[in-house]
Design a protein around this motif. Structure first.
Motif, PDB file in Angstrom:
ATOM      1  N   TRP A 153     -38.046 -38.288   8.421  1.00  5.43           N
ATOM      2  CA  TRP A 153     -36.987 -38.055   7.431  1.00  5.43           C
ATOM      3  C   TRP A 153     -37.497 -37.220   6.262  1.00  5.43           C
ATOM      4  O   TRP A 153     -36.802 -36.332   5.769  1.00  5.43           O
ATOM      5  CB  TRP A 153     -36.423 -39.380   6.919  1.00  5.43           C
ATOM      6  CG  TRP A 153     -35.339 -39.143   5.904  1.00  5.43           C
ATOM      7  CD1 TRP A 153     -35.450 -39.174   4.549  1.00  5.43           C
ATOM      8  CD2 TRP A 153     -33.988 -38.772   6.189  1.00  5.43           C
ATOM      9  NE1 TRP A 153     -34.257 -38.867   3.964  1.00  5.43           N
ATOM     10  CE2 TRP A 153     -33.332 -38.609   4.939  1.00  5.43           C
ATOM     11  CE3 TRP A 153     -33.261 -38.575   7.365  1.00  5.43           C
ATOM     12  CZ2 TRP A 153     -31.983 -38.257   4.854  1.00  5.43           C
ATOM     13  CZ3 TRP A 153     -31.915 -38.224   7.275  1.00  5.43           C
ATOM     14  CH2 TRP A 153     -31.299 -38.067   6.029  1.00  5.43           C
ATOM     15  N   ASN A 154     -38.728 -37.501   5.810  1.00  6.95           N
ATOM     16  CA  ASN A 154     -39.254 -36.835   4.624  1.00  6.95           C
ATOM     17  C   ASN A 154     -40.070 -35.582   4.942  1.00  6.95           C
ATOM     18  O   ASN A 154     -40.647 -34.979   4.022  1.00  6.95           O
ATOM     19  CB  ASN A 154     -40.120 -37.814   3.823  1.00  6.95           C
ATOM     20  CG  ASN A 154     -39.299 -38.952   3.247  1.00  6.95           C
ATOM     21  OD1 ASN A 154     -38.487 -38.762   2.346  1.00  6.95           O
ATOM     22  ND2 ASN A 154     -39.504 -40.157   3.772  1.00  6.95           N
ATOM     23  N   THR A 197     -35.616 -43.994 -11.333  1.00  5.52           N
ATOM     24  CA  THR A 197     -34.277 -43.609 -10.900  1.00  5.52           C
ATOM     25  C   THR A 197     -33.247 -44.649 -11.330  1.00  5.52           C
ATOM     26  O   THR A 197     -33.583 -45.722 -11.831  1.00  5.52           O
ATOM     27  CB  THR A 197     -34.215 -43.457  -9.375  1.00  5.52           C
ATOM     28  OG1 THR A 197     -34.222 -44.766  -8.767  1.00  5.52           O
ATOM     29  CG2 THR A 197     -35.384 -42.644  -8.846  1.00  5.52           C
ATOM     30  N   GLN A 225     -41.388 -36.011  -8.757  1.00  4.40           N
ATOM     31  CA  GLN A 225     -40.777 -34.691  -8.567  1.00  4.40           C
ATOM     32  C   GLN A 225     -41.909 -33.695  -8.320  1.00  4.40           C
ATOM     33  O   GLN A 225     -42.593 -33.284  -9.254  1.00  4.40           O
ATOM     34  CB  GLN A 225     -39.969 -34.292  -9.804  1.00  4.40           C
ATOM     35  CG  GLN A 225     -38.850 -35.265 -10.142  1.00  4.40           C
ATOM     36  CD  GLN A 225     -38.184 -34.932 -11.452  1.00  4.40           C
ATOM     37  OE1 GLN A 225     -37.174 -34.225 -11.480  1.00  4.40           O
ATOM     38  NE2 GLN A 225     -38.743 -35.423 -12.545  1.00  4.40           N
ATOM     39  N   THR A 279     -40.566 -42.481  -1.973  1.00  2.89           N
ATOM     40  CA  THR A 279     -39.435 -42.347  -2.900  1.00  2.89           C
ATOM     41  C   THR A 279     -38.367 -43.402  -2.634  1.00  2.89           C
ATOM     42  O   THR A 279     -37.327 -43.393  -3.272  1.00  2.89           O
ATOM     43  CB  THR A 279     -38.784 -40.964  -2.756  1.00  2.89           C
ATOM     44  OG1 THR A 279     -38.169 -40.866  -1.467  1.00  2.89           O
ATOM     45  CG2 THR A 279     -39.819 -39.847  -2.909  1.00  2.89           C
ATOM     46  N   CYS A 287     -36.682 -43.289  -0.140  1.00  6.35           N
ATOM     47  CA  CYS A 287     -35.619 -42.408   0.374  1.00  6.35           C
ATOM     48  C   CYS A 287     -34.509 -42.232  -0.658  1.00  6.35           C
ATOM     49  O   CYS A 287     -33.337 -42.555  -0.430  1.00  6.35           O
ATOM     50  CB  CYS A 287     -35.063 -42.938   1.689  1.00  6.35           C
ATOM     51  SG  CYS A 287     -36.173 -42.751   3.100  1.00  6.35           S
ATOM     52  N   TYR A 288     -34.889 -41.699  -1.817  1.00  2.94           N
ATOM     53  CA  TYR A 288     -33.961 -41.524  -2.930  1.00  2.94           C
ATOM     54  C   TYR A 288     -32.723 -40.738  -2.514  1.00  2.94           C
ATOM     55  O   TYR A 288     -31.603 -41.035  -2.952  1.00  2.94           O
ATOM     56  CB  TYR A 288     -34.694 -40.820  -4.074  1.00  2.94           C
ATOM     57  CG  TYR A 288     -33.891 -40.618  -5.329  1.00  2.94           C
ATOM     58  CD1 TYR A 288     -33.065 -41.619  -5.829  1.00  2.94           C
ATOM     59  CD2 TYR A 288     -33.981 -39.420  -6.046  1.00  2.94           C
ATOM     60  CE1 TYR A 288     -32.345 -41.438  -6.996  1.00  2.94           C
ATOM     61  CE2 TYR A 288     -33.271 -39.233  -7.217  1.00  2.94           C
ATOM     62  CZ  TYR A 288     -32.453 -40.239  -7.684  1.00  2.94           C
ATOM     63  OH  TYR A 288     -31.740 -40.050  -8.845  1.00  2.94           O
ATOM     64  N   ASP A 289     -32.918 -39.736  -1.654  1.00  2.00           N
ATOM     65  CA  ASP A 289     -31.769 -38.950  -1.209  1.00  2.00           C
ATOM     66  C   ASP A 289     -30.806 -39.779  -0.368  1.00  2.00           C
ATOM     67  O   ASP A 289     -29.580 -39.636  -0.464  1.00  2.00           O
ATOM     68  CB  ASP A 289     -32.232 -37.711  -0.441  1.00  2.00           C
ATOM     69  CG  ASP A 289     -33.212 -38.019   0.676  1.00  2.00           C
ATOM     70  OD1 ASP A 289     -33.745 -39.156   0.726  1.00  2.00           O
ATOM     71  OD2 ASP A 289     -33.460 -37.124   1.510  1.00  2.00           O
ATOM     72  N   ARG A 290     -31.343 -40.677   0.447  1.00  2.00           N
ATOM     73  CA  ARG A 290     -30.488 -41.531   1.259  1.00  2.00           C
ATOM     74  C   ARG A 290     -29.757 -42.565   0.390  1.00  2.00           C
ATOM     75  O   ARG A 290     -28.584 -42.867   0.627  1.00  2.00           O
ATOM     76  CB  ARG A 290     -31.315 -42.247   2.336  1.00  2.00           C
ATOM     77  CG  ARG A 290     -31.862 -41.326   3.414  1.00  2.00           C
ATOM     78  CD  ARG A 290     -32.769 -42.068   4.379  1.00  2.00           C
ATOM     79  NE  ARG A 290     -32.072 -43.070   5.151  1.00  2.00           N
ATOM     80  CZ  ARG A 290     -31.536 -42.886   6.356  1.00  2.00           C
ATOM     81  NH1 ARG A 290     -31.623 -41.687   6.930  1.00  2.00           N
ATOM     82  NH2 ARG A 290     -30.941 -43.862   6.992  1.00  2.00           N
ATOM     83  N   GLY A 337     -28.778 -42.210  -2.623  1.00  2.00           N
ATOM     84  CA  GLY A 337     -27.684 -41.525  -3.301  1.00  2.00           C
ATOM     85  C   GLY A 337     -26.470 -41.325  -2.414  1.00  2.00           C
ATOM     86  O   GLY A 337     -25.346 -41.200  -2.912  1.00  2.00           O
ATOM     87  N   ALA A 338     -26.698 -41.323  -1.096  1.00  2.00           N
ATOM     88  CA  ALA A 338     -25.596 -41.164  -0.136  1.00  2.00           C
ATOM     89  C   ALA A 338     -25.110 -42.506   0.403  1.00  2.00           C
ATOM     90  O   ALA A 338     -24.324 -42.552   1.356  1.00  2.00           O
ATOM     91  CB  ALA A 338     -26.048 -40.270   1.019  1.00  2.00           C
TER      92      ALA A 338
END
Length: 289
Positions: free
Chosen positions: A28-29, A129, A137, A169, A171-174, A176-177
């Motif tokens: 994923w990353n 977050t 970052q 992280t 999965c910070y992007d996940r 957020g979704a």
């Protein structure tokens, strides 16, 4: 934080060492490959967390010093706990030879409540977050490396190619979704559980009670206590032995806890030095008259 704090509860008693979490994390990353050769550490070919390994499944072999006890199932499971068939005893994981037990644990960044890495980062590359997690970052990281020794768990590592640091992280992007992290999604035994941190702590306490009733006296929680040296972890564990056995510090403490006192003493020393210099100049001026 605008969202409810979330985290990981990793129940090592049902980890089977499949490393599905490691693979899912890397996929994923888009993490670089590493650890493709045997390390001499049992069947563990990745050895430790690092800049390119954000989930690491440790294989710990021990002499079987006690009679094996069948681990109780997690609520809602069917069949044996973690595929052990009752032969893993208090070790979890796949059935070892009769003279060994295997402790298996999927380690990850702890996302500390009091995160020293945040305190020492000079660029703001590390931030908290809205979910309560700690993220790097990488486009802001200048490679200073201050966060590496600041981490009480030794999680953060610099990549040798450019010196920048990388870590989990969650999965910070996940998040957020509205999705759960890739490692928890991939875990076939629910050893890695994701959700609101307060709920996970309650669930973990019940699981420890179940294990104690089943005769697994060594079961304990690690990193769950908000009163510990880092204010509790956003990723905590159920262990079947002492933390040191898993390579975890027994009493982690935020490494920057003494910074305010140090700055206070340094400020006092600086003022005393300036005062001494002023007195010297004044005395020298009087001597020339």
């Amino acid at each position: 934080m605008s969202e409810e704090r979330v985290g990981f509860f990793t129940d090592t008693s049902v980890c089977i060492g499949c490393k599905a979490c490691e693979v899912a994390c890397k996929e994923w990353n888009a993490l670089p490959e590493d650890g493709l050769s045997l390390s001499g550490m049992s069947y563990d070919n990745t050895q430790a967390l690092g800049a390119s390994t954000w989930r690491h499944v440790a294989f710990i072999e021990q002499p079987a010093s006690q009679e094996r006890t069948q681990l109780p199932l997690i609520e809602g499971e069917s069949g044996d706990a973690g595929g052990c068939g009752g032969s893993c005893g208090t070790g979890g994981g796949a059935a070892p030879p009769s003279d060994l037990r295997w402790l298996m644990s999927s380690d990850v960044c702890k996302h500390c409540t009091h995160a020293a890495c945040l305190d020492v980062c000079p660029t703001g590359a590390l931030f908290r977050t809205e979910f309560g997690t700690v993220v790097v970052q990488d486009d802001i990281c200048n490679g200073c490396g201050y966060c590496v020794p600041a981490c009480p768990y030794g999680v953060i590592e610099q990549r040798p190619t450019d010196g920048r640091v990388f870590k989990c992280t969650m999965c910070y992007d996940r998040l957020g979704a509205g999705q759960e992290p890739a490692c928890a999604k991939a875990c076939p035994t629910e050893s890695i559980q994701f959700g609101p941190l307060d709920e996970l702590r309650e669930r973990a306490a019940l699981r420890v009670d179940d294990l104690h009733r089943a005769g697994v006296d060594g079961a304990r929680l690690y990193g769950h206590d908000p009163e510990d040296g880092v204010g509790g972890d956003g990723a905590f564990f159920l262990l079947l032995d002492r933390p040191e056995v898993y390579g975890l510090p027994p009493d982690p403490v935020v490494t920057t806890r003494d910074l305010p006192a140090m700055w206070k003493h340094a400020g006092g020393a600086a003022l005393a030095l300036l005062g001494g210099i002023a007195v010297s100049f004044a005395a020298a001026g009087r001597g020339r008259r």
